[in-house]
Design a protein around this motif. Structure first.
Motif, short mmCIF file in Angstrom:
data_model
loop_
_atom_site.label_atom_id
_atom_site.label_comp_id
_atom_site.label_asym_id
_atom_site.label_seq_id
_atom_site.Cartn_x
_atom_site.Cartn_y
_atom_site.Cartn_z
N UNK A 16 0.69 -1.13 -0.12
CA UNK A 16 -0.02 -0.03 0.03
C UNK A 16 0.70 1.22 0.09
N UNK A 17 1.86 1.17 0.93
CA UNK A 17 2.69 2.41 0.95
C UNK A 17 3.32 2.94 -0.42
N UNK A 18 3.93 1.62 -0.85
CA UNK A 18 4.63 1.84 -2.45
C UNK A 18 3.80 2.20 -3.42
N UNK A 19 2.51 1.70 -3.55
CA UNK A 19 1.72 1.88 -4.60
C UNK A 19 0.92 3.26 -4.30
N UNK A 20 0.67 3.67 -3.04
CA UNK A 20 -0.40 5.07 -2.89
C UNK A 20 0.37 6.31 -2.06
N UNK A 21 1.41 5.63 -1.43
CA UNK A 21 1.96 6.80 -0.55
C UNK A 21 3.19 7.46 -0.90
N UNK A 22 4.14 6.62 -1.26
CA UNK A 22 5.58 6.89 -1.45
C UNK A 22 5.51 8.12 -2.55
N UNK A 23 5.27 7.90 -3.73
CA UNK A 23 5.46 9.18 -4.68
C UNK A 23 4.89 10.45 -4.32
N UNK A 24 3.70 10.21 -3.80
CA UNK A 24 2.69 11.75 -3.52
C UNK A 24 3.55 12.02 -2.39
N UNK A 25 4.14 11.39 -1.09
CA UNK A 25 4.58 12.11 -0.10
C UNK A 25 5.78 12.67 -0.54
N UNK A 26 6.84 12.00 -1.20
CA UNK A 26 7.94 12.98 -1.34
C UNK A 26 7.82 13.70 -2.49
N UNK A 27 7.09 13.82 -3.58
CA UNK A 27 6.88 14.65 -4.73
C UNK A 27 5.86 15.93 -4.27
N UNK A 28 4.90 15.50 -3.61
CA UNK A 28 3.82 16.49 -3.23
C UNK A 28 4.00 17.01 -1.86
N UNK A 29 3.75 16.20 -1.05
CA UNK A 29 3.67 16.84 0.45
C UNK A 29 5.09 17.50 0.90
N UNK A 30 6.03 16.72 0.89
CA UNK A 30 7.36 17.10 1.37
C UNK A 30 7.86 18.35 0.41
N UNK A 31 7.98 18.13 -0.61
CA UNK A 31 8.44 19.37 -1.64
C UNK A 31 7.59 20.59 -1.16
N UNK A 32 6.39 20.78 -0.89
CA UNK A 32 5.89 22.02 -0.52
C UNK A 32 6.23 22.35 0.85
N UNK A 33 6.50 21.38 1.74
CA UNK A 33 6.85 21.79 2.97
C UNK A 33 8.18 21.96 3.47
N UNK A 34 9.16 21.48 2.40
CA UNK A 34 10.43 21.94 2.45
C UNK A 34 10.94 23.41 2.73
N UNK A 35 10.27 24.15 2.18
CA UNK A 35 10.43 25.62 2.24
C UNK A 35 10.19 26.00 3.67
N UNK A 36 8.93 25.58 4.49
CA UNK A 36 8.77 25.64 5.63
C UNK A 36 9.89 25.21 6.65
#
Length: 186
Positions: A16-36
């Motif tokens: 589940x993590x590999x299929x649905x979470x991994x890419x979204x987490x690193x490419x979208x969520x963390x990327x947006x929070x990196x500046x913060x």
């Protein structure tokens, strides 16, 4: 209510993590929070007296140059007695190059503001030696220092991600990657 809730209930957590979470987490969520994260890092260094020149203001800087038909933003800007320091947060797979640094500095100079320091935060490091005395470079190793980062300042998922990037990635379980039950190994 939650995306992929039914899949999460019936699938193996690793898959589940590999299929649905991994890419979204690193490419979208963390990327947006990196500046913060970078901004909070600078605030902590300032509060602890670790900045070469303590700043009195911090934020983003937006510019609009209508004659040149250009506009943009700088991720983190600090103001102190000497002037402004501009910082760019680069959450990319490729390391930051000298050409990228020079391009960002040229953009800052186009705004007409006096800037005495340029800073860069890079997820993937730097591919060349950037030897300008007015440039400061930070990597994920700089951002993760167990004596400085606290869960109070950076939320648990981001801290887990930074630790995850620095630790042996194969030894974590999907549950730990998603932030539940996360703990630092001894």
């Amino acid at each position: 209510m939650f995306r992929y809730a039914s899949q999460r209930r019936i699938m193996n957590p690793e898959i589940f993590y590999q299929r649905y979470i991994e890419n979204d987490f690193e490419q979208f969520y963390v990327q947006k929070r990196f500046e913060d994260i970078c901004k909070q890092f600078l605030i902590m260094k300032n509060q602890q007296g670790e900045m070469e020149e303590p700043f009195e203001a911090i934020g983003k800087y937006y510019y609009d140059l209508p004659k040149e038909h250009k506009n943009g933003e700088f991720d983190v800007v600090t103001k102190d007695d000497r002037g402004y320091a501009f910082y760019e947060a680069k959450f990319r797979e490729a390391p930051v190059s000298n050409a990228m640094v020079e391009k960002e500095i040229q953009q800052v100079n186009m705004t007409g503001l006096y800037c005495y320091r340029y800073g860069f935060f890079s997820k993937s490091g730097y591919d060349e030696d950037i030897s300008r005395s007015d440039v400061v470079k930070y990597t994920l190793d700089d951002l993760y220092n167990e004596k400085k980062l606290t869960l109070k300042i950076i939320d648990r998922a981001i801290l887990a991600f930074v630790w995850f990037r620095l630790a042996n990635q194969t030894s974590l379980t999907a549950t730990q990657k998603m932030g539940r039950g996360w703990s630092r190994p001894s």
